[in-house]
Design a protein around this motif. Structure first.
Motif, PDB file in Angstrom:
ATOM      1  N   GLN A  62     -35.156  -5.744  29.944  1.00 38.19           N
ATOM      2  CA  GLN A  62     -35.908  -5.073  31.008  1.00 38.19           C
ATOM      3  C   GLN A  62     -35.770  -3.556  30.933  1.00 38.19           C
ATOM      4  OE1 GLN A  62     -34.755  -6.818  34.746  1.00 38.19           O
ATOM      5  NE2 GLN A  62     -35.759  -8.763  34.307  1.00 38.19           N
ATOM      6  N   GLY A  63     -35.130  -3.069  29.878  1.00 42.82           N
ATOM      7  CA  GLY A  63     -35.092  -1.636  29.655  1.00 42.82           C
ATOM      8  C   GLY A  63     -33.788  -0.943  29.967  1.00 42.82           C
ATOM      9  N   ALA A  64     -32.748  -1.689  30.314  1.00 37.39           N
ATOM     10  CA  ALA A  64     -31.465  -1.066  30.634  1.00 37.39           C
ATOM     11  C   ALA A  64     -30.682  -0.751  29.369  1.00 37.39           C
ATOM     12  CB  ALA A  64     -30.635  -1.983  31.525  1.00 37.39           C
ATOM     13  N   ARG A  65     -29.869   0.275  29.450  1.00 35.41           N
ATOM     14  CA  ARG A  65     -28.896   0.578  28.403  1.00 35.41           C
ATOM     15  C   ARG A  65     -27.535   0.165  28.958  1.00 35.41           C
ATOM     16  NH1 ARG A  65     -30.376   5.273  27.599  1.00 35.41           N
ATOM     17  NH2 ARG A  65     -28.934   6.450  28.932  1.00 35.41           N
ATOM     18  N   ILE A  66     -26.901  -0.805  28.316  1.00 32.31           N
ATOM     19  CA  ILE A  66     -25.656  -1.377  28.824  1.00 32.31           C
ATOM     20  C   ILE A  66     -24.476  -0.892  27.989  1.00 32.31           C
ATOM     21  CG2 ILE A  66     -24.420  -3.484  29.464  1.00 32.31           C
ATOM     22  CD1 ILE A  66     -27.027  -3.272  30.930  1.00 32.31           C
ATOM     23  N   ALA A  77     -39.185   0.362  34.617  1.00 34.76           N
ATOM     24  CA  ALA A  77     -37.908   0.816  34.083  1.00 34.76           C
ATOM     25  C   ALA A  77     -36.804   0.346  35.024  1.00 34.76           C
ATOM     26  CB  ALA A  77     -37.890   2.341  33.983  1.00 34.76           C
ATOM     27  N   LEU A  78     -35.665  -0.001  34.450  1.00 34.51           N
ATOM     28  CA  LEU A  78     -34.578  -0.486  35.279  1.00 34.51           C
ATOM     29  C   LEU A  78     -33.934   0.680  36.020  1.00 34.51           C
ATOM     30  CD1 LEU A  78     -33.120  -3.106  36.028  1.00 34.51           C
ATOM     31  CD2 LEU A  78     -31.363  -2.492  34.418  1.00 34.51           C
ATOM     32  N   LYS A  79     -34.579   1.049  37.092  1.00 32.95           N
ATOM     33  CA  LYS A  79     -34.080   2.123  37.935  1.00 32.95           C
ATOM     34  C   LYS A  79     -34.068   1.614  39.370  1.00 32.95           C
ATOM     35  CE  LYS A  79     -34.992   6.901  39.344  1.00 32.95           C
ATOM     36  NZ  LYS A  79     -35.880   8.067  39.191  1.00 32.95           N
ATOM     37  N   LEU A  80     -32.908   1.636  39.986  1.00 33.44           N
ATOM     38  CA  LEU A  80     -32.800   1.083  41.322  1.00 33.44           C
ATOM     39  C   LEU A  80     -33.528   1.951  42.347  1.00 33.44           C
ATOM     40  CD1 LEU A  80     -29.141  -0.208  41.713  1.00 33.44           C
ATOM     41  CD2 LEU A  80     -31.208  -1.512  41.349  1.00 33.44           C
ATOM     42  N   LYS A  81     -34.287   1.290  43.201  1.00 38.64           N
ATOM     43  CA  LYS A  81     -34.942   1.972  44.317  1.00 38.64           C
ATOM     44  C   LYS A  81     -34.205   1.564  45.592  1.00 38.64           C
ATOM     45  CE  LYS A  81     -39.402   2.415  44.406  1.00 38.64           C
ATOM     46  NZ  LYS A  81     -40.855   2.131  44.445  1.00 38.64           N
ATOM     47  N   MET A 120     -31.776   4.300  31.887  1.00 40.65           N
ATOM     48  CA  MET A 120     -30.817   3.953  32.943  1.00 40.65           C
ATOM     49  C   MET A 120     -29.595   3.318  32.291  1.00 40.65           C
ATOM     50  SD  MET A 120     -31.235   4.462  36.190  1.00 40.65           S
ATOM     51  CE  MET A 120     -30.516   4.079  37.762  1.00 40.65           C
ATOM     52  N   THR A 121     -28.449   3.930  32.435  1.00 38.73           N
ATOM     53  CA  THR A 121     -27.233   3.417  31.810  1.00 38.73           C
ATOM     54  C   THR A 121     -26.425   2.610  32.816  1.00 38.73           C
ATOM     55  OG1 THR A 121     -27.123   5.309  30.308  1.00 38.73           O
ATOM     56  CG2 THR A 121     -25.115   4.020  30.594  1.00 38.73           C
ATOM     57  N   VAL A 122     -26.222   1.336  32.491  1.00 40.90           N
ATOM     58  CA  VAL A 122     -25.406   0.448  33.313  1.00 40.90           C
ATOM     59  C   VAL A 122     -24.067   0.279  32.623  1.00 40.90           C
ATOM     60  CG1 VAL A 122     -25.197  -1.844  34.345  1.00 40.90           C
ATOM     61  CG2 VAL A 122     -27.453  -0.776  34.139  1.00 40.90           C
ATOM     62  N   VAL A 123     -22.990   0.644  33.318  1.00 35.67           N
ATOM     63  CA  VAL A 123     -21.650   0.580  32.754  1.00 35.67           C
ATOM     64  C   VAL A 123     -20.858  -0.537  33.429  1.00 35.67           C
ATOM     65  CG1 VAL A 123     -19.429   1.793  32.776  1.00 35.67           C
ATOM     66  CG2 VAL A 123     -21.475   2.952  31.956  1.00 35.67           C
TER      67      VAL A 123
END
Length: 378
Positions: free
Chosen positions: A29-33, A346-350, A1-4
């Motif tokens: 927590q597993g995010a890609r920033i 995984a840092l994925k928004l629900k 999960m890419t957080v920009v």
């Protein structure tokens, strides 16, 4: 999960949506920033700070946005940036949805799931995500400091061999989060403080901070379920202005913080009321970005009217960008971690739109405007 996290495009905005402290938490927590180069310069963080926290620094803004799963910003994006967002991406920002119909429509058409931080409900569960409250508190503080910088007087009483200096009189209109912080700050500086609000329920809070609550009978008022002041009728506004006129005329500083959520701010200080104030008085309008409480106020200008200074500084939290960014970032991180997919870790928004928080703040999803209040606003 890419957080920009992209740099702000709004003129004069000094805050950023994510600081290195919270980058590290999300990465864990597993995010890609990914952050845009120079993101945090105005609030005390250089690119090296972000790299050390685990983020990747990028210079190609368009490419960043195109690849993003989640986009974090303080202010709403420009329409040209929306064109770079992919369908299914999640945008989280202060979107000003009631005043930005073109933007909201563009986000829906682009297939973006947009979370408007103004719409986060004021509930116990959502308190840690409440950007409006955290930023309003800083705005109240900054308003008093701005007034202190413009007045020719000191705030506290001072007894000297040359005589006694009386404390300044500060009148604060609107005792919400910003107003209460303004009261507390003015009292700490030694001022004599009075305050007014249309909601009688806040009288106890005003008094607990050491200020006098000004009572003006305008008839039945109250607040919304979210704790915001209800809009007054024209007759109630007239009665309110009449009651405030005397207090304003006797005050050295007036700070207005009266806003109605989703609507233009009511005009509380008219030209006649300003004319009755003493030369050298200062008025700070906290509601300037939503139209202003003061007649003749102008965003990001200080206007002098017959010796009275009217301060219309927009984005007062931006006057203290280090702590404003820290608090904003904490709120956004709380929102992300509240709704990450705990089943897969995984840092994925629900985005479950049956959730009471998301139901309030998700304004576009699946190619349409899903928030009823926004969808029905003319």
């Amino acid at each position: 999960m890419t957080v920009v996290v992209s740099k702000e495009t709004h003129a004069g905005e000094t805050r950023t949506a994510l600081v290195p402290e919270h980058v590290a938490k999300l990465v864990a927590q597993g995010a890609r920033i990914e952050v845009e180069a120079g993101l945090g310069i105005s609030c005390g963080h250089d690119d090296v700070d972000y790299t050390r926290a685990g983020a990747t620094v990028r210079t190609d803004r368009a490419a960043m946005l195109t690849a993003a799963d989640i986009i974090l910003q303080v202010r709403k994006p420009a329409l040209e940036d929306v064109k770079n967002l992919r369908a299914g991406a999640v945008l989280i920002a202060l979107l000003d949805p009631f005043q930005s119909p073109e933007l909201i429509s563009a986000l829906a058409q682009q297939g973006v799931s947009a979370i408007s931080l103004e719409m986060v409900p004021r509930s116990t569960r959502a308190q840690k995500m409440d950007v409006l409250s955290s930023q309003a508190s800083l705005a109240g503080y900054a308003a008093v400091i701005a007034a202190a910088a413009e007045t020719g007087k000191i705030f506290p009483m001072m007894m000297t061999p040359a005589g006694t200096i009386k404390p300044v009189k500060v009148f604060i209109i609107g005792a919400g989060v910003a107003g209460l912080q303004a009261i507390a700050t003015a009292k700490r500086l030694g001022a004599k403080v009075e305050a007014f609000d249309t909601r009688p329920v806040v009288e106890e809070q005003v008094k607990s901070l050491g200020a006098k609550f000004v009572k003006i009978d305008v008839g039945e008022t109250g607040q919304t379920e979210g704790g915001y002041a209800r809009a007054l009728t024209d007759e109630q506004l007239r009665l309110q202005r009449e009651g405030m006129a005397r207090v304003c005329a006797e005050s050295d500083i007036v700070i207005t913080a009266a806003q109605v959520f989703g609507r233009r701010a009511p005009v509380l200080l008219t030209s006649e009321m300003l004319d009755a104030m003493r030369p050298g008085s200062v008025v700070v309008d906290l509601a300037v970005e939503s139209g202003g409480n003061v007649e003749g106020v102008a965003a990001d200008q200080i206007i002098e009217r017959k010796g009275v200074k009217i301060v219309g500084t927009a984005s007062l939290p931006g006057r203290v960008p280090v702590h404003a960014s820290q608090m904003f970032s904490s709120n956004v991180t709380a929102l992300l971690t509240e709704f990450w997919d705990k089943e897969t870790q995984a840092l994925k928004l629900k985005l479950n739109l049956d959730d009471d928080i998301l139901k309030s703040c998700v304004v576009t999803h699946g190619g349409r405007i899903v928030n009823e209040k926004i969808a029905t606003t003319p």
